[in-house]
Design a protein around this motif. Sequence first.
Motif, PDB file in Angstrom:
ATOM      1  N   LYS A 102       0.820  -1.208   0.000  1.00 52.83           N
ATOM      2  CA  LYS A 102       0.000   0.000   0.000  1.00 52.83           C
ATOM      3  C   LYS A 102       0.857   1.262   0.000  1.00 52.83           C
ATOM      4  O   LYS A 102       0.394   2.335  -0.371  1.00 52.83           O
ATOM      5  CB  LYS A 102      -0.944   0.025   1.216  1.00 52.83           C
ATOM      6  CG  LYS A 102      -2.074  -0.986   1.069  1.00 52.83           C
ATOM      7  CD  LYS A 102      -3.233  -0.714   2.011  1.00 52.83           C
ATOM      8  CE  LYS A 102      -3.975   0.543   1.738  1.00 52.83           C
ATOM      9  NZ  LYS A 102      -5.293   0.395   1.109  1.00 52.83           N
ATOM     10  N   SER A 126      -8.651  -1.796   1.969  1.00 49.22           N
ATOM     11  CA  SER A 126      -9.069  -1.609   0.583  1.00 49.22           C
ATOM     12  C   SER A 126      -7.860  -1.797  -0.336  1.00 49.22           C
ATOM     13  O   SER A 126      -6.734  -1.442   0.010  1.00 49.22           O
ATOM     14  CB  SER A 126      -9.699  -0.223   0.407  1.00 49.22           C
ATOM     15  OG  SER A 126      -8.827   0.795   0.849  1.00 49.22           O
ATOM     16  N   ASN A 132      -5.986  -0.636  -2.693  1.00 45.89           N
ATOM     17  CA  ASN A 132      -5.462   0.491  -3.468  1.00 45.89           C
ATOM     18  C   ASN A 132      -4.205   0.985  -2.793  1.00 45.89           C
ATOM     19  O   ASN A 132      -4.051   0.841  -1.577  1.00 45.89           O
ATOM     20  CB  ASN A 132      -6.495   1.629  -3.528  1.00 45.89           C
ATOM     21  CG  ASN A 132      -6.970   2.054  -2.153  1.00 45.89           C
ATOM     22  OD1 ASN A 132      -7.873   1.428  -1.570  1.00 45.89           O
ATOM     23  ND2 ASN A 132      -6.357   3.086  -1.607  1.00 45.89           N
ATOM     24  N   THR A 166     -10.064   4.030  -4.001  1.00 41.28           N
ATOM     25  CA  THR A 166     -10.491   2.678  -3.672  1.00 41.28           C
ATOM     26  C   THR A 166     -10.883   1.946  -4.949  1.00 41.28           C
ATOM     27  O   THR A 166     -11.426   2.555  -5.871  1.00 41.28           O
ATOM     28  CB  THR A 166     -11.691   2.799  -2.719  1.00 41.28           C
ATOM     29  OG1 THR A 166     -11.264   3.546  -1.590  1.00 41.28           O
ATOM     30  CG2 THR A 166     -12.175   1.458  -2.247  1.00 41.28           C
ATOM     31  N   GLU A 223     -16.988   1.792   1.076  1.00 48.74           N
ATOM     32  CA  GLU A 223     -16.446   0.999   2.175  1.00 48.74           C
ATOM     33  C   GLU A 223     -17.467   0.775   3.294  1.00 48.74           C
ATOM     34  O   GLU A 223     -18.469   1.494   3.385  1.00 48.74           O
ATOM     35  CB  GLU A 223     -15.211   1.685   2.771  1.00 48.74           C
ATOM     36  CG  GLU A 223     -14.010   1.708   1.849  1.00 48.74           C
ATOM     37  CD  GLU A 223     -13.809   3.056   1.204  1.00 48.74           C
ATOM     38  OE1 GLU A 223     -14.816   3.754   0.915  1.00 48.74           O
ATOM     39  OE2 GLU A 223     -12.634   3.414   0.994  1.00 48.74           O
TER      40      GLU A 223
HETATM   41 MG    MG Z   1      -9.034   2.585   2.118  1.00 49.51          MG
END
Ligand code: MG
Length: 323
Positions: free
Chosen positions: A56, A144, A146, A152, A181
């Motif tokens: 990430k 998430s 991304n 996202t 989300e």
């Molecule tokens: Mg996120």
Amino acid sequence: MVHLTRLLAADSPGAIDMAADALRRGELVGLPTETVYGLAADATSSQAVAKIYAAKGRPQFNPLIILVQSLDEANMHGVIPPALDRLAERFWPGPLTLVVPARKESPVAELARAGLETIALRVPAHPVAQAVIKATGRPLAAPSANRSGHVTTTEARHVADDLGPAISLVLDAGRSERGLESTIVGAFDGRLVQLRAGAIARGELELAAGVAVLSARQGSGPMAPGMLAKHYAPSARLRLEAQKPIEGEAYLGFGPLPQIAPGCGPVLNLSAAGDMMEAAANLFSHLRQLDEQKVAAIAIAPIPHHGIGEAINDRLARAALGR
Ligand code: MG
Ligand code: TXA
């Protein structure tokens, strides 16, 4: 080397088992859920969790949401108070995440909680997410899918585009149904607080809970400093960027160890090979182990600031601020 991320239709034969095998080997898998795609890893392996943070590219260890199969399983990892239990009964499986005190005996790696005393738990409704958790047989850490600061992802190919080199497999189950989300709720001082707005509206939560749900911005009480961000802080003093320990100090090394003078405390190494991922994976457990020796101070070797080192140094700086 050209890296190809494999997009695999989630309903193709063997796809679920392939994802579960990759997860059990400690790899990252792009996982469809009903909210957004998740970047999944075995939550019980700090090495696997460290890969999430590296992929990430976050400058900090943000705590991760842990996906589990059922409310019963959630109860093995966290202590769910009655008001949140009512929400779980109503909305699980579904787009609701509960932040609750973590149980000591939970096998979820402390790194996944970023050293917090609380744990974020969710039972996803998506059949593919459910099947993969079941086949893996472990709780899955799944933020998430991304890169930090990027949007996202709600489609498998976006996951592959954004995180390509870090993941070998993305299960493709089409576009995420919700595209938003999960709603995150915690209980603080007996009051329910929505920590993140999401797929379930606050009004729906209030109807189910039968009590008010404050939004995180409302009132000063629930957001009192330290309440939400109660990080692990060792009781020993920390001395950062230390080339070697002095008398009475324990030492947490990184890479080749210096000469340790007699009279120094116990010594542990985050990574003898100077591997940053290994260091991230060992960070919380090693700090805790040294702190349990009841030393007055722990000297910590300099850790490079690039890559996941930024998050390691951020965490060390916070821990050094103390209790
Ligand atoms: Mg996120
Ligand atoms: O819909 C979702 O929840 C998706 C799917 C994949 O499950 N996941 C997701 O994860 O949105 P992520 O990492 O993008 O957001 C997780 C949020 C972060 O804002 C994090 O700070 C918060 O959850 N969080 C996790 N553990 C927490 C804790 N113990 N206390 C407070 N906040 C926590």
